[in-house]
Design a protein around this motif. Sequence first.
Motif, PDB file in Angstrom:
ATOM      1  N   PHE A   1      64.410  36.466  92.601  1.00 26.73           N
ATOM      2  CA  PHE A   1      63.992  37.867  92.659  1.00 26.73           C
ATOM      3  C   PHE A   1      62.689  38.063  93.434  1.00 26.73           C
ATOM      4  O   PHE A   1      62.172  39.168  93.494  1.00 26.73           O
ATOM      5  N   VAL A   2      62.167  36.982  93.995  1.00 22.67           N
ATOM      6  CA  VAL A   2      61.012  37.094  94.885  1.00 22.67           C
ATOM      7  C   VAL A   2      61.316  36.279  96.147  1.00 22.67           C
ATOM      8  O   VAL A   2      60.482  35.544  96.664  1.00 22.67           O
ATOM      9  N   GLY A   3      62.558  36.363  96.598  1.00 23.07           N
ATOM     10  CA  GLY A   3      62.955  35.759  97.860  1.00 23.07           C
ATOM     11  C   GLY A   3      63.218  34.271  97.831  1.00 23.07           C
ATOM     12  O   GLY A   3      63.207  33.629  98.894  1.00 23.07           O
ATOM     13  N   GLY A   4      63.475  33.675  96.647  1.00 16.92           N
ATOM     14  CA  GLY A   4      63.676  32.235  96.609  1.00 16.92           C
ATOM     15  C   GLY A   4      64.625  31.776  95.524  1.00 16.92           C
ATOM     16  O   GLY A   4      65.213  32.577  94.793  1.00 16.92           O
ATOM     17  N   SER A   5      64.794  30.459  95.447  1.00 18.26           N
ATOM     18  CA  SER A   5      65.636  29.802  94.456  1.00 18.26           C
ATOM     19  C   SER A   5      64.802  28.778  93.703  1.00 18.26           C
ATOM     20  O   SER A   5      63.856  28.196  94.249  1.00 18.26           O
ATOM     21  N   MET A   6      65.166  28.516  92.438  1.00 17.86           N
ATOM     22  CA  MET A   6      64.449  27.509  91.659  1.00 17.86           C
ATOM     23  C   MET A   6      64.582  26.112  92.261  1.00 17.86           C
ATOM     24  O   MET A   6      63.779  25.230  91.966  1.00 17.86           O
ATOM     25  N   SER A   7      65.586  25.919  93.122  1.00 12.95           N
ATOM     26  CA  SER A   7      65.759  24.642  93.818  1.00 12.95           C
ATOM     27  C   SER A   7      65.446  24.759  95.303  1.00 12.95           C
ATOM     28  O   SER A   7      65.842  23.897  96.105  1.00 12.95           O
ATOM     29  N   GLY A   8      64.737  25.804  95.680  1.00 13.42           N
ATOM     30  CA  GLY A   8      64.404  25.991  97.086  1.00 13.42           C
ATOM     31  C   GLY A   8      63.393  24.977  97.586  1.00 13.42           C
ATOM     32  O   GLY A   8      62.684  24.342  96.802  1.00 13.42           O
TER      33      GLY A   8
ATOM     34  N   SER B   1      61.152  25.892 100.166  1.00 14.64           N
ATOM     35  CA  SER B   1      60.250  26.668 101.007  1.00 14.64           C
ATOM     36  C   SER B   1      58.797  26.349 100.693  1.00 14.64           C
ATOM     37  O   SER B   1      58.430  26.087  99.542  1.00 14.64           O
ATOM     38  N   LYS B   2      57.963  26.397 101.725  1.00 16.31           N
ATOM     39  CA  LYS B   2      56.519  26.271 101.556  1.00 16.31           C
ATOM     40  C   LYS B   2      55.826  27.630 101.716  1.00 16.31           C
ATOM     41  O   LYS B   2      54.598  27.715 101.652  1.00 16.31           O
ATOM     42  N   GLN B   3      56.634  28.664 101.921  1.00 19.59           N
ATOM     43  CA  GLN B   3      56.107  29.995 102.166  1.00 19.59           C
ATOM     44  C   GLN B   3      55.979  30.779 100.865  1.00 19.59           C
ATOM     45  O   GLN B   3      56.848  30.713  99.981  1.00 19.59           O
TER      46      GLN B   3
ATOM     47  N   THR C   1      61.722  18.552  95.985  1.00 19.16           N
ATOM     48  CA  THR C   1      60.312  18.178  96.089  1.00 19.16           C
ATOM     49  C   THR C   1      59.347  19.356  95.996  1.00 19.16           C
ATOM     50  O   THR C   1      58.219  19.192  95.537  1.00 19.16           O
ATOM     51  N   GLU C   2      59.775  20.541  96.433  1.00 21.13           N
ATOM     52  CA  GLU C   2      58.871  21.686  96.448  1.00 21.13           C
ATOM     53  C   GLU C   2      58.809  22.361  95.080  1.00 21.13           C
ATOM     54  O   GLU C   2      59.840  22.615  94.443  1.00 21.13           O
ATOM     55  N   ASP C   3      57.603  22.673  94.629  1.00 18.55           N
ATOM     56  CA  ASP C   3      57.418  23.326  93.341  1.00 18.55           C
ATOM     57  C   ASP C   3      57.836  24.792  93.385  1.00 18.55           C
ATOM     58  O   ASP C   3      57.901  25.413  94.451  1.00 18.55           O
ATOM     59  N   THR C   4      58.113  25.330  92.213  1.00 21.07           N
ATOM     60  CA  THR C   4      58.260  26.774  92.039  1.00 21.07           C
ATOM     61  C   THR C   4      56.973  27.299  91.425  1.00 21.07           C
ATOM     62  O   THR C   4      56.499  26.780  90.408  1.00 21.07           O
ATOM     63  N   VAL C   5      56.404  28.325  92.051  1.00 21.92           N
ATOM     64  CA  VAL C   5      55.156  28.927  91.578  1.00 21.92           C
ATOM     65  C   VAL C   5      55.341  30.435  91.524  1.00 21.92           C
ATOM     66  O   VAL C   5      55.914  31.039  92.442  1.00 21.92           O
TER      67      VAL C   5
ATOM     68  N   THR D   1      53.330  37.292  93.325  1.00 21.28           N
ATOM     69  CA  THR D   1      53.167  36.331  94.409  1.00 21.28           C
ATOM     70  C   THR D   1      53.877  35.051  93.990  1.00 21.28           C
ATOM     71  O   THR D   1      53.562  34.489  92.934  1.00 21.28           O
ATOM     72  N   ALA D   2      54.838  34.596  94.789  1.00 21.14           N
ATOM     73  CA  ALA D   2      55.675  33.492  94.326  1.00 21.14           C
ATOM     74  C   ALA D   2      56.218  32.662  95.477  1.00 21.14           C
ATOM     75  O   ALA D   2      56.272  33.108  96.626  1.00 21.14           O
ATOM     76  N   ARG D   3      56.652  31.454  95.112  1.00 23.16           N
ATOM     77  CA  ARG D   3      57.302  30.541  96.051  1.00 23.16           C
ATOM     78  C   ARG D   3      58.470  29.880  95.336  1.00 23.16           C
ATOM     79  O   ARG D   3      58.323  29.376  94.214  1.00 23.16           O
ATOM     80  N   ASN D   4      59.654  29.924  95.967  1.00 23.77           N
ATOM     81  CA  ASN D   4      60.869  29.341  95.389  1.00 23.77           C
ATOM     82  C   ASN D   4      61.174  29.937  94.009  1.00 23.77           C
ATOM     83  O   ASN D   4      61.501  29.213  93.060  1.00 23.77           O
ATOM     84  N   GLN D   5      61.084  31.254  93.924  1.00 20.65           N
ATOM     85  CA  GLN D   5      61.283  31.966  92.667  1.00 20.65           C
ATOM     86  C   GLN D   5      62.350  33.044  92.841  1.00 20.65           C
ATOM     87  O   GLN D   5      62.261  33.873  93.752  1.00 20.65           O
TER      88      GLN D   5
END
Length: 414
Positions: A390-397, A399-401, A359-363, A384-388
Amino acid sequence: MELEQKLAEQSDSAATTTTTATTNATANQQVEQVAARRQAKSSALAARVERLEEDVQAAQNDPIRIGGAVRMQYKWEDYNDPLKDRGGDFEFDLVRIDYSGEIGDVVLSAQYRWFQYMDTVQHAWVGYNFSEQWQGQLGVTKVPFGITPYNSNSYFFSSNFYVGLEDDHDLGAKLLYRSSDWDFDVAFFKGDEMGGVNGLSPSKADRYAYDALGVRLAGEGLYDDPTALVAESNSVALRAARKYDLAADKSVEIGASWQFGDMNNGTDNIGERQAWAVHGVYNINRWTLMGQVTQYDYDMELAEQGIVVGAYAYYDTIPSKATLYSANLAYSLPVQWGPVTDLTFYNDFSLMTNKRFYTEDTVMNVLGVAVSAGGLYTYFDLVTARNQPFVGGSMSGDSKQTNTRFNVNIGYYF
């Protein structure tokens, strides 16, 4: 008796003289024949050497050229407390070697890369120029898709790269057409660059560009090694772009791409995949605006929770279906500051949404500048990224952070 003996001796002497003369004549004739043959062979060899020299000179091509790069980078991440406490890290990135050249209409291009944690081929193909507009390529060659050569300006690419839809290279054959008005590409890829499921690489994730490597099953973690292996097989890719020169300093490109292929587990096809994209590029003076819409879909026979992809020695999970948007703006400023000759300022934005099962987007937004100074090319990127990745996330993450990474990549290219 004495007379008869003298006559016999004279007869023998005459015979000996005749035989000697005949032998000498025969020997002289053989010497002349050998000399003639040697002269003929020397003339033929000289002609062949002269013809070869003429062919090489007529080709008017350089020999195989060897180039490459050495890159280092500094990084600071707000989501990594130990790294923050020590003020970031400065580390080795890669060494790469490039080979390129052509003899006549035969073309060669290859690149190999060494990282701290792996080494891998980036591309390796041989080509043939059928004409000024048409070229064929065979080997590990770039998949024609979307904005080329890159749908980005920064060191981090766009989010399309992390799902295998930017700067991807696979093993197959490609035919290219280039003119002032049109670009056409049609390609067939037998499999990915590492040989698919049956490839001999000790780690499927040791590769430059992201490829599908497995099916993510229920209960597995996003970064786990795949247990249900799968790979791309028998893929077709098409790309067309129309180019318009509106003025001396103004141009537009509008294009569309499509690819389709099987997903194979080493024995049977257990699914299909397809992707499409439409893109536009607008150049005016020193400004460049790029935009692209992409959608992909993996239709698998197994019950799945996503697709396992791999690159740079680690695995990640992407949704089996999603839509991606990218928009990039860049401004190139020529300068004369000692060795510095150009500054390219840019902002690259990516969004992945409509994810199947997630449900959470990757930005991701990258604000940066690239500095050109002779053989040095340096990226200064604020990401600046979310669920990305190499920036602390996954494409299927989920996270809202939002995370922040500052990165400086310094490369010397030769």
